[in-house]
Design an enzyme around this catalytic site. Structure first.
Site, mmCIF file in Angstrom:
data_model
loop_
_atom_site.group_PDB
_atom_site.id
_atom_site.type_symbol
_atom_site.label_atom_id
_atom_site.label_comp_id
_atom_site.label_asym_id
_atom_site.label_seq_id
_atom_site.Cartn_x
_atom_site.Cartn_y
_atom_site.Cartn_z
ATOM 1 N N LYS A 1 -15.042 -5.423 -2.005
ATOM 2 C CA LYS A 1 -15.837 -4.231 -1.750
ATOM 3 C C LYS A 1 -15.171 -2.959 -2.261
ATOM 4 C CE LYS A 1 -15.056 -4.780 3.260
ATOM 5 N NZ LYS A 1 -13.720 -4.280 3.580
ATOM 6 N N LYS B 1 -10.854 -11.830 -6.701
ATOM 7 C CA LYS B 1 -11.954 -12.005 -5.750
ATOM 8 C C LYS B 1 -12.958 -10.864 -5.854
ATOM 9 C CE LYS B 1 -10.264 -9.395 -1.954
ATOM 10 N NZ LYS B 1 -10.717 -8.957 -0.685
ATOM 11 N N LYS C 1 0.816 -1.221 0.000
ATOM 12 C CA LYS C 1 0.000 0.000 0.000
ATOM 13 C C LYS C 1 0.848 1.268 0.000
ATOM 14 C CE LYS C 1 -4.363 -1.772 0.998
ATOM 15 N NZ LYS C 1 -5.475 -2.022 1.869
HETATM 16 P P1 TYM Z 1 -10.918 -6.031 5.605
HETATM 17 O O1 TYM Z 1 -12.215 -5.325 5.700
HETATM 18 O O2 TYM Z 1 -9.927 -5.542 4.633
HETATM 19 O O3 TYM Z 1 -11.154 -7.548 5.293
HETATM 20 C C1 TYM Z 1 -12.169 -8.270 5.957
HETATM 21 C C2 TYM Z 1 -11.846 -9.759 5.908
HETATM 22 O O4 TYM Z 1 -11.773 -10.205 4.550
HETATM 23 C C3 TYM Z 1 -10.533 -10.843 4.308
HETATM 24 N N1 TYM Z 1 -9.983 -10.567 2.976
HETATM 25 C C4 TYM Z 1 -9.417 -11.508 2.216
HETATM 26 N N2 TYM Z 1 -9.301 -12.813 2.365
HETATM 27 C C5 TYM Z 1 -8.636 -13.513 1.429
HETATM 28 N N3 TYM Z 1 -8.109 -12.955 0.330
HETATM 29 C C6 TYM Z 1 -8.206 -11.639 0.122
HETATM 30 N N4 TYM Z 1 -7.669 -11.093 -0.954
HETATM 31 C C7 TYM Z 1 -8.899 -10.838 1.085
HETATM 32 N N5 TYM Z 1 -9.201 -9.518 1.220
HETATM 33 C C8 TYM Z 1 -9.857 -9.375 2.390
HETATM 34 C C9 TYM Z 1 -9.602 -10.235 5.355
HETATM 35 O O5 TYM Z 1 -8.539 -11.088 5.655
HETATM 36 C C10 TYM Z 1 -10.489 -10.055 6.536
HETATM 37 O O6 TYM Z 1 -10.569 -11.238 7.292
HETATM 38 N N6 TYM Z 1 -7.409 -5.437 9.089
HETATM 39 C C11 TYM Z 1 -8.684 -6.133 8.919
HETATM 40 C C12 TYM Z 1 -9.746 -5.548 9.826
HETATM 41 C C13 TYM Z 1 -9.380 -5.699 11.252
HETATM 42 C C14 TYM Z 1 -9.295 -6.913 11.997
HETATM 43 C C15 TYM Z 1 -8.885 -6.541 13.295
HETATM 44 C C16 TYM Z 1 -9.528 -8.243 11.671
HETATM 45 C C17 TYM Z 1 -9.044 -4.704 12.103
HETATM 46 N N7 TYM Z 1 -8.748 -5.196 13.330
HETATM 47 C C18 TYM Z 1 -8.713 -7.508 14.285
HETATM 48 C C19 TYM Z 1 -9.335 -9.190 12.678
HETATM 49 C C20 TYM Z 1 -8.931 -8.821 13.966
HETATM 50 C C21 TYM Z 1 -9.057 -6.058 7.428
HETATM 51 O O7 TYM Z 1 -8.213 -5.984 6.618
HETATM 52 O O8 TYM Z 1 -10.354 -6.030 7.079
#
Ligand code: TYM
Length: 329
Positions: free
Chosen positions: A198, A195, A114
């Site tokens: 959003k 994938k 990023k």
């Molecule tokens: P976010 O909103 O980006 O993603 C939400 C969930 O979707 C999964 N995900 C994916 N899984 C597989 N391949 C991908 N390309 C992919 N893109 C998104 C993410 O792994 C996630 O499970 N940082 C977190 C939010 C967060 C969080 C936390 C999660 C903040 N604090 C504490 C767990 C525990 C996130 O990126 O969300």
């Protein structure tokens, strides 16, 4: 509740929730809610590491919470909350930052990727995983269900916890990532090599949970497929059709084979119509519940309850950390 293992996860409100989030993440949380003491939150403080228009953020925060519940996350079995309602989380994050090395944070893959995309990246992008460690550690989570892209961050949280425990005495439980592979990964309808996301710019490949039935039907009917005429599961050679089959098996009890058998000798148009009806039916039910909730007192009560409970937990952890670190009068 007490002897159940704890599970926590969050989603960033950086785009509208999609069918991919529903099948890949939310449905998995629904399945686990009997077995675990679960915490689910909206990671709005993580969203702002990249600029978000305030109006959009305001709208999405409530939408996310109402949709979680409308999708079957039971507020009696889960603690549901908004991250920014809990001011102790950033305070804990700061204390943890002082037990995290710059080298560690700057080696995170997500940060590297990023920060390359925009030369003017914020400092928050670097400290993002430490805030995530605060989310995970104040709750004493046993497991953190995330996609593979977040595994490294959960491992860092574990390393920070271990270091803090060694330096100041036993304070945190060591969390484990639970990689959500049990749920199939739903792909973009226009480009099934990636994938369904959003944050995707082309909305035609992405089904949002608040799309109308007309929009959903149109998107599915124009999904990219192949030049054959066979409804057959073959992710490598027929990624579009396989993605639609995955959607079917996720929303019904049918197996891949049963779906294939239903459409022997039928064309793709008929198959797509069937998928569109399935999706419209499920999303229609979610939207009915969503409408009841979105401006309700019930939703406010759930958020207030989640805030009060998690604030107490975070405050207790923060105070324990301060004591151990010598931050006392
Ligand atoms: P976010 O909103 O980006 O993603 C939400 C969930 O979707 C999964 N995900 C994916 N899984 C597989 N391949 C991908 N390309 C992919 N893109 C998104 C993410 O792994 C996630 O499970 N940082 C977190 C939010 C967060 C969080 C936390 C999660 C903040 N604090 C504490 C767990 C525990 C996130 O990126 O969300």
């Amino acid at each position: 509740m007490e002897n159940k293992k704890r599970l926590l996860t969050g989603l960033k409100p950086t785009g509208d929730l999609t069918l991919g989030n529903y099948i890949g993440a939310i449905m998995q949380m629904v399945k686990r809610q009997e077995e675990f003491d679960s915490y689910l939150f909206v990671a709005d403080l993580h969203a702002i590491t990249i600029h978000q228009p305030p109006e959009e953020l305001r709208r999405r925060i409530k939408e996310f919470i109402a949709l979680y519940i409308a999708c079957g996350i039971d507020p009696k079995k889960n603690t549901i909350y908004l991250q920014s309602d809990n001011e102790f989380i950033p305070s804990i994050s700061w204390l943890l930052e002082c037990s995290t090395y710059y080298g560690e944070a700057s080696r995170m893959i997500q940060f590297k990727e990023k920060s390359k995309q925009n030369a003017n990246f914020t400092l928050g992008l670097l400290t993002y995983p430490v805030l995530m460690a605060a989310d995970i550690l104040y709750v004493d989570s046993d497991y953190v269900p995330v996609g593979i892209d977040q595994k490294q961050h959960v491992e860092l949280a574990r390393d920070i916890a271990e270091r803090f425990n060694k330096m100041y005495g036993e304070t945190f439980k060591l969390p484990e990532p639970l990689i959500t592979e049990s749920g199939v990964k739903i792909k973009d309808l226009k480009d099934p090599s990636k994938k369904m996301s959003k944050s995707e710019e082309n909305p035609n490949g992405v089904i949002c949970l608040l799309d109308t039935k007309e929009q959903i039907t149109k998107k599915i009917m124009s999904a990219t497929t192949d030049s054959e005429m066979q409804v057959k599961y073959d992710p490598e050679n027929k990624p579009g059709i396989s993605n639609l089959i995955n959607i079917c098996i996720s929303l019904t009890n049918d197996t891949i084979q049963q779906v294939e058998e239903k459409f022997v000798g039928k064309n793709y148009g008929e198959f797509k119509k069937y998928v569109a009806e399935l999706v419209c039916d499920r999303i229609g039910k979610i939207q009915e519940r969503y409408e009841e909730l979105i401006n309700s007192k019930e939703l406010e009560d759930i958020l207030n309850e989640g805030a009060a409970k998690t604030k107490q937990l975070a405050k207790d952890k923060y105070e324990a950390m301060r004591q151990k670190m010598g931050l006392v009068r």
